[in-house]
Design an enzyme around this catalytic site. Sequence first.
Site, PDB file in Angstrom:
ATOM      1  N   HIS A   1     -19.208  -7.533  13.829  1.00 13.05           N
ATOM      2  CA  HIS A   1     -20.048  -8.168  12.805  1.00 13.05           C
ATOM      3  C   HIS A   1     -19.502  -9.541  12.447  1.00 13.05           C
ATOM      4  O   HIS A   1     -18.299  -9.702  12.264  1.00 13.05           O
ATOM      5  CB  HIS A   1     -20.104  -7.306  11.544  1.00 13.05           C
ATOM      6  CG  HIS A   1     -20.959  -6.086  11.709  1.00 13.05           C
ATOM      7  ND1 HIS A   1     -21.299  -5.270  10.674  1.00 13.05           N
ATOM      8  CD2 HIS A   1     -21.553  -5.556  12.805  1.00 13.05           C
ATOM      9  CE1 HIS A   1     -22.065  -4.286  11.115  1.00 13.05           C
ATOM     10  NE2 HIS A   1     -22.212  -4.441  12.419  1.00 13.05           N
TER      11      HIS A   1
ATOM     12  N   TYR B   1     -23.105  -4.646   0.557  1.00 13.07           N
ATOM     13  CA  TYR B   1     -22.427  -4.153  -0.653  1.00 13.07           C
ATOM     14  C   TYR B   1     -23.309  -4.547  -1.830  1.00 13.07           C
ATOM     15  O   TYR B   1     -23.655  -5.724  -1.960  1.00 13.07           O
ATOM     16  CB  TYR B   1     -21.057  -4.819  -0.847  1.00 13.07           C
ATOM     17  CG  TYR B   1     -20.016  -4.409   0.172  1.00 13.07           C
ATOM     18  CD1 TYR B   1     -20.006  -4.938   1.463  1.00 13.07           C
ATOM     19  CD2 TYR B   1     -19.024  -3.499  -0.161  1.00 13.07           C
ATOM     20  CE1 TYR B   1     -19.045  -4.550   2.379  1.00 13.07           C
ATOM     21  CE2 TYR B   1     -18.053  -3.122   0.750  1.00 13.07           C
ATOM     22  CZ  TYR B   1     -18.076  -3.648   2.022  1.00 13.07           C
ATOM     23  OH  TYR B   1     -17.117  -3.271   2.934  1.00 13.07           O
TER      24      TYR B   1
ATOM     25  N   PRO C   1     -11.893   2.254  -1.086  1.00 16.95           N
ATOM     26  CA  PRO C   1     -12.466   1.867   0.208  1.00 16.95           C
ATOM     27  C   PRO C   1     -13.384   0.639   0.175  1.00 16.95           C
ATOM     28  O   PRO C   1     -13.851   0.203   1.221  1.00 16.95           O
ATOM     29  CB  PRO C   1     -13.256   3.118   0.623  1.00 16.95           C
ATOM     30  CG  PRO C   1     -13.545   3.840  -0.645  1.00 16.95           C
ATOM     31  CD  PRO C   1     -12.407   3.549  -1.562  1.00 16.95           C
TER      32      PRO C   1
ATOM     33  N   LYS D   1      -9.937  -1.555   3.719  1.00 15.76           N
ATOM     34  CA  LYS D   1      -8.579  -1.933   4.142  1.00 15.76           C
ATOM     35  C   LYS D   1      -7.665  -0.777   4.560  1.00 15.76           C
ATOM     36  O   LYS D   1      -6.617  -1.012   5.165  1.00 15.76           O
ATOM     37  CB  LYS D   1      -7.870  -2.707   3.008  1.00 15.76           C
ATOM     38  CG  LYS D   1      -8.485  -4.043   2.697  1.00 15.76           C
ATOM     39  CD  LYS D   1      -8.169  -5.043   3.784  1.00 15.76           C
ATOM     40  CE  LYS D   1      -8.992  -6.298   3.668  1.00 15.76           C
ATOM     41  NZ  LYS D   1      -9.655  -6.680   4.905  1.00 15.76           N
TER      42      LYS D   1
ATOM     43  N   TYR E   1     -11.599 -10.341   3.673  1.00 14.34           N
ATOM     44  CA  TYR E   1     -12.402  -9.254   4.242  1.00 14.34           C
ATOM     45  C   TYR E   1     -12.092  -9.061   5.735  1.00 14.34           C
ATOM     46  O   TYR E   1     -11.909  -7.927   6.192  1.00 14.34           O
ATOM     47  CB  TYR E   1     -13.887  -9.551   4.021  1.00 14.34           C
ATOM     48  CG  TYR E   1     -14.801  -8.380   4.281  1.00 14.34           C
ATOM     49  CD1 TYR E   1     -14.886  -7.334   3.377  1.00 14.34           C
ATOM     50  CD2 TYR E   1     -15.565  -8.314   5.436  1.00 14.34           C
ATOM     51  CE1 TYR E   1     -15.714  -6.244   3.615  1.00 14.34           C
ATOM     52  CE2 TYR E   1     -16.397  -7.233   5.687  1.00 14.34           C
ATOM     53  CZ  TYR E   1     -16.472  -6.198   4.769  1.00 14.34           C
ATOM     54  OH  TYR E   1     -17.277  -5.133   5.008  1.00 14.34           O
TER      55      TYR E   1
HETATM   56  C1  PHB Z   1     -17.666   2.645   6.541  1.00 12.60           C
HETATM   57  O1  PHB Z   1     -18.337   2.202   7.487  1.00 12.60           O
HETATM   58  O2  PHB Z   1     -17.442   3.859   6.415  1.00 12.60           O
HETATM   59  C2  PHB Z   1     -17.155   1.695   5.518  1.00 12.60           C
HETATM   60  C3  PHB Z   1     -17.316   0.342   5.728  1.00 12.60           C
HETATM   61  C4  PHB Z   1     -16.849  -0.552   4.777  1.00 12.60           C
HETATM   62  C5  PHB Z   1     -16.227  -0.098   3.632  1.00 12.60           C
HETATM   63  C6  PHB Z   1     -16.051   1.265   3.433  1.00 12.60           C
HETATM   64  C7  PHB Z   1     -16.515   2.166   4.379  1.00 12.60           C
HETATM   65  O3  PHB Z   1     -15.798  -0.980   2.709  1.00 12.60           O
END
Ligand code: PHB
Length: 396
Positions: free
Chosen positions: A75, A204, A295, A299, A387
């Site tokens: 990505h 997000y 999460p 990280k 990120y």
């Molecule tokens: C996930 O794809 O499970 C995932 C991706 C980004 C995050 C947390 C979980 O910040």
Amino acid sequence: MKILKTQVGIIGAGPAGLTLALLLRKQGIEAIIIEHRSREYVQARVRAGLLEQNTVDIYKSLGVANRLLKEGQEHHGVYLSFDGQRIRIPFGELTGGRNITIYGQQEVVKDLTDEWIAGGGQIYFEAPATKIENFDTDNPKIYFEHQGEAGIMDCDFMAACDGYHGIGRKTLPSDTFKEYSVTYPFSWLGILAHVAPSTDELIYAYHERGFALHSLRSDKISRLYIQVDNDDSVDNWSDERIWEELAIRLGTEGWTLKTGPIFEKGITPMRSFFTDNMQAGRLFLAGDAAHIVPPTGGKGLNLAVADVKHLADGLAEYYQQNSINALDNYSAIALKRIWRAQDFSNFMTTLFHKQDEHGSFTYQLQKAKFDYIKVSKAYATTIAENYVGLPFEAFE
Ligand code: PHB
Ligand code: APR
């Protein structure tokens, strides 16, 4: 009594233990892994799936990235949404071309385990370590059980890659470290569903009903999360209710969320935790054994991989140059990245979760931050570089 002997005894076959074993093999250093759970159990544990550039580069260098590069998705940006307004942070132009790859952690664990075993690596499943002894001598020992038999692993060094509940941290003398811990007043309900993702990159979202995240696993499987109360239960969440809530929280004008059968549901608490020392004598902690991040920043796995990279470098210097300097410096160097990740994970968590009433002071600060990201390339760059993960040189 089963007696094992090796250079580095590794407790735990999660990402930290397996990656360490492979990094050591590459340096010609012997290791044996003992893992409490069965192989099936470890490989079925559904967790996050965001790999930083550093992590992908390490897996490429270890020759374990074939499936990751084929089935994972690179990505080049991420969407952030606030009260229904969606913006994109492009990584390429803000970070000089660094990216993330979406690939489930349990797939990483499968690939690493296969590689370790294919190369003749020793690993004992269903073999809990019960005691760590002599970490302050040059003859450390790990006591364990396997198939009803007691065992001892004699080694030069011990790596406790045994997660938050492991015995490594409990063995560190309590006067050598301080623990920091925050429990957030919310959790994540995570789902896996048989449906094509409704987005090309992660979203997000802050919404007055709470946080939501749209992630993905493949062209046919989506991974999504919503903020729920800590005492909530998956039994309160029918598939229909989950999709309705996700559509509202992630919604923006002209966009619709595709829905499909949900085949996995689970609730994860949100916690920040870490110790400010990760070693004593010949015992070293790595990964979740020493730190947990919420999460929201993606990280967890990446920190575990960064820890063991430093640990493997230190062990290589010891065996090849007879120098203990890099090993002595292990905690100090790992902690620089851990602090950075703690801050970033907390930033992402507090920016996108509903913490207080809509319209409150806290809400206004969250909104002020989002509005600032929209106008400031400097602020967007800060988010992008954290990120995708800062390069190793940044903390050396
Ligand atoms: C996930 O794809 O499970 C995932 C991706 C980004 C995050 C947390 C979980 O910040
Ligand atoms: N003996 C042997 N193995 C143990 C013991 C023990 N006494 N205690 C725990 N273990 C094993 C667990 O069964 C688990 O498989 O240690 C392993 C630790 O693995 P993880 O919890 O996956 O931790 P880590 O390798 O540090 O990976 C960090 O995992 O929790 C996620 O979000 C986190 O992505 C991050 C990653």
